[in-house]
Scaffold this motif. Sequence first.
Motif, PDB file in Angstrom:
ATOM      1  N   ASN A 133       0.817  -1.205   0.000  1.00  0.00           N
ATOM      2  CA  ASN A 133       0.000   0.000   0.000  1.00  0.00           C
ATOM      3  C   ASN A 133       0.860   1.268   0.000  1.00  0.00           C
ATOM      4  O   ASN A 133       2.095   1.220   0.136  1.00  0.00           O
TER       5      ASN A 133
ATOM      6  N   GLN B  48     -15.681   8.301  -3.708  1.00  0.00           N
ATOM      7  CA  GLN B  48     -15.285   6.936  -3.389  1.00  0.00           C
ATOM      8  C   GLN B  48     -14.550   6.288  -4.562  1.00  0.00           C
ATOM      9  O   GLN B  48     -13.552   5.575  -4.375  1.00  0.00           O
TER      10      GLN B  48
ATOM     11  N   ALA C 200     -11.056   7.690  -4.675  1.00  0.00           N
ATOM     12  CA  ALA C 200     -10.246   7.144  -3.587  1.00  0.00           C
ATOM     13  C   ALA C 200      -9.776   5.732  -3.926  1.00  0.00           C
ATOM     14  O   ALA C 200      -8.605   5.373  -3.712  1.00  0.00           O
ATOM     15  N   ASP C 201     -10.675   4.921  -4.483  1.00  0.00           N
ATOM     16  CA  ASP C 201     -10.303   3.559  -4.879  1.00  0.00           C
ATOM     17  C   ASP C 201      -9.278   3.589  -6.012  1.00  0.00           C
ATOM     18  O   ASP C 201      -8.360   2.751  -6.052  1.00  0.00           O
TER      19      ASP C 201
ATOM     20  N   HIS D 125      -5.962   4.439  -4.399  1.00  0.00           N
ATOM     21  CA  HIS D 125      -5.647   3.605  -3.230  1.00  0.00           C
ATOM     22  C   HIS D 125      -5.440   4.417  -1.950  1.00  0.00           C
ATOM     23  O   HIS D 125      -4.453   4.244  -1.232  1.00  0.00           O
ATOM     24  N   VAL D 126      -6.385   5.318  -1.662  1.00  0.00           N
ATOM     25  CA  VAL D 126      -6.368   6.050  -0.396  1.00  0.00           C
ATOM     26  C   VAL D 126      -7.772   6.003   0.194  1.00  0.00           C
ATOM     27  O   VAL D 126      -8.736   5.632  -0.475  1.00  0.00           O
ATOM     28  N   SER D 127      -7.876   6.421   1.445  1.00  0.00           N
ATOM     29  CA  SER D 127      -9.186   6.463   2.088  1.00  0.00           C
ATOM     30  C   SER D 127      -9.953   7.702   1.636  1.00  0.00           C
ATOM     31  O   SER D 127      -9.351   8.700   1.210  1.00  0.00           O
ATOM     32  N   PRO D 128     -11.283   7.683   1.730  1.00  0.00           N
ATOM     33  CA  PRO D 128     -12.066   8.880   1.389  1.00  0.00           C
ATOM     34  C   PRO D 128     -11.668  10.104   2.213  1.00  0.00           C
ATOM     35  O   PRO D 128     -11.692  11.227   1.704  1.00  0.00           O
ATOM     36  N   SER D 129     -11.296   9.903   3.492  1.00  0.00           N
ATOM     37  CA  SER D 129     -10.910  11.060   4.315  1.00  0.00           C
ATOM     38  C   SER D 129      -9.603  11.667   3.817  1.00  0.00           C
ATOM     39  O   SER D 129      -9.448  12.898   3.799  1.00  0.00           O
ATOM     40  N   THR D 130      -8.656  10.819   3.408  1.00  0.00           N
ATOM     41  CA  THR D 130      -7.404  11.336   2.832  1.00  0.00           C
ATOM     42  C   THR D 130      -7.691  12.088   1.541  1.00  0.00           C
ATOM     43  O   THR D 130      -7.125  13.155   1.286  1.00  0.00           O
TER      44      THR D 130
END
Length: 642
Positions: free
Chosen positions: A2, A110, A113-114, A117-122
Amino acid sequence: MNARFKRILKELMSVEGIVTSNHLAGVSQVSSRTVREDVKQLNDQLQAQGAVIRAIRGQGYALEVSDETRFMAFLQQLVERSAGLPVSPEERIGYLVKRFLQSGRYLKIQALADEIHVSPSTLQNDLKEVKDIFSRYDLSLAKKPNYGLKVAGEEVNVRFCLAEYAIDRHTPVRRQIQPLPILQDENRLDAIWKVVEKYVDIHGLQMSDIAMNNLVIHIEIAHKRMASGNIISELTLQMDEILSQREYEIAEKMVEELNAALDVSFPQVEIAYIALHLLGTRLVVEQHLEAEDLMDVKGRTYVRLVNGILKTIERELDIQLCEDEELRMALLIHLRPAINRLRYGMNIRNPLLDDIKKNYPMAFEAGVIAGMVIEERMDVQIDENEIGYLALHLGAAIERGNVAGFGPKRVIIVCASGVGSARMIKYKLQSKFRHEMEVVATTEYYHLKNHDLEGIDFIISSIPLEEELPIPVIHVRTILSGEDYQNIQAQLTHHPGYNTSLPYLRKDCLWVHEPYATKDEVLSGLTERLVKKGLVDPSFHDSMMRREEIASTSFGHLLAVPHPLSPQWDETFLAVCSLEKPVMWGGELVQLVCVLNVKKGSNEDLQQVYRFLTSLVENQELVHRCLKAQSESELWTVLTSE
């Protein structure tokens, strides 16, 4: 693997020795506890690849490679799998800007983000910076429930922003185009270049190679955007004014050939768009700037503007420039097209900006002051790219003050970046090799063929020259470095090291691992501490914030040097603070903050401080050692032992 694991591995590989857990936590924007868990999991992957991360109690982590061949093969596979995907916050922000500009449709958070490869908050944090970038072009991100976000704004502003992010400043001229979907046809780009070059020559326009390159890219973007139905609105271009300009007549003739070459039909508003770029990038040949050009209403306005710029710089920085007629003429030539750019919001990229800020900080500060005068008198908004171009002219004048004479070697300088950077190279070389070199001419690459090389000893070029020439060619960076001087004349180059143990570095103004979470918190907290020591008053904070609004004081490599807009206090000092975690600062991560104040009216202190800062910016290892320091006394030792 990751993105966090990749960042940890990258940091461990970039420094010989130990990296603290606080540093890794800051880079990844997680807690030290999370770092420990990440390192544990990363080690499980690395042990089978010929490497291991050793935890050193009380100090941090170090990467040890036992099988170089296996580890390098592992890294190669890692690069191939992740090609094209952004890792760092800066890379993600650039990726998202391009993604929105190229899409033209709604994109869901979303899904984005996918995709990276990060989170939605990032991603939400990254989008704050993306929105800030778009706002500079009067663009925004429109939100529609259940659909997502998309770019909104005038078409001309979309194109300006798109051109900014379609150019790779690190590759040679005429090859400055990243593999974006909108710019894939190299044959078409070559065809556009030939037409543009033909009419630039026919009409005697003087343009830098980079300006030519930018114009070609803007025409290609216009072609692609028209094909997808995106036409510029006449209301945004002030058509009546543009149609009356000579540049519109040239653009009309240019478009006649472009229509045939590209099998398209540019409407009048798109011809005006091309004319706008000619107005904003054209340089006036010096000998064509006649007396009548300076006596008309516009000419007198620019003369007063230049006078105001030079007087203000002299007053604020105590640099004597008002009697420099070459600088005065250079600014008069530069400002006419520059003001056209600013009036239409054409904030073009300056490929030399980072190097100018790092290597010529004093000239850049003079450019900041010049920009303030321009904004006040001409009612335009100026950004740091334009400030960088002004700094080139001002830096050339500062270097010219060190030139005592010319030497026997006759050289020609080839520079893709225009008159200002060519002069910067010229005067820097004449200052450094004053008894050994005479610069006979400076030229753009595409005009080199017009110069007689008889009697020329060698060429110094800031870009690769592909054809064979009868005399030697020395390739240098546009912003000259120590290696460049060695390549020109190694036996005459001498660069004494800078002693950072200077009287303005105060032992009582050092702080380590402070928990500030934002740039604003850093500036507010450090101002409060300096006020308590009686070094400044509370207005110091506002002056630093005004300076940040003009151009960020981040230099890359986790370093920022905030300072007030102009010298106003009674003591020269440097306060140094390391942070627990990096904070976003003008689009870059910063973890070492050096607050600078120069005593008002002290030119000697000013130049001494900037020499120190130049050496600090160039020394990444020193920055990392400062960040590793666990106490103020240890930080003092690091800074004063250089």
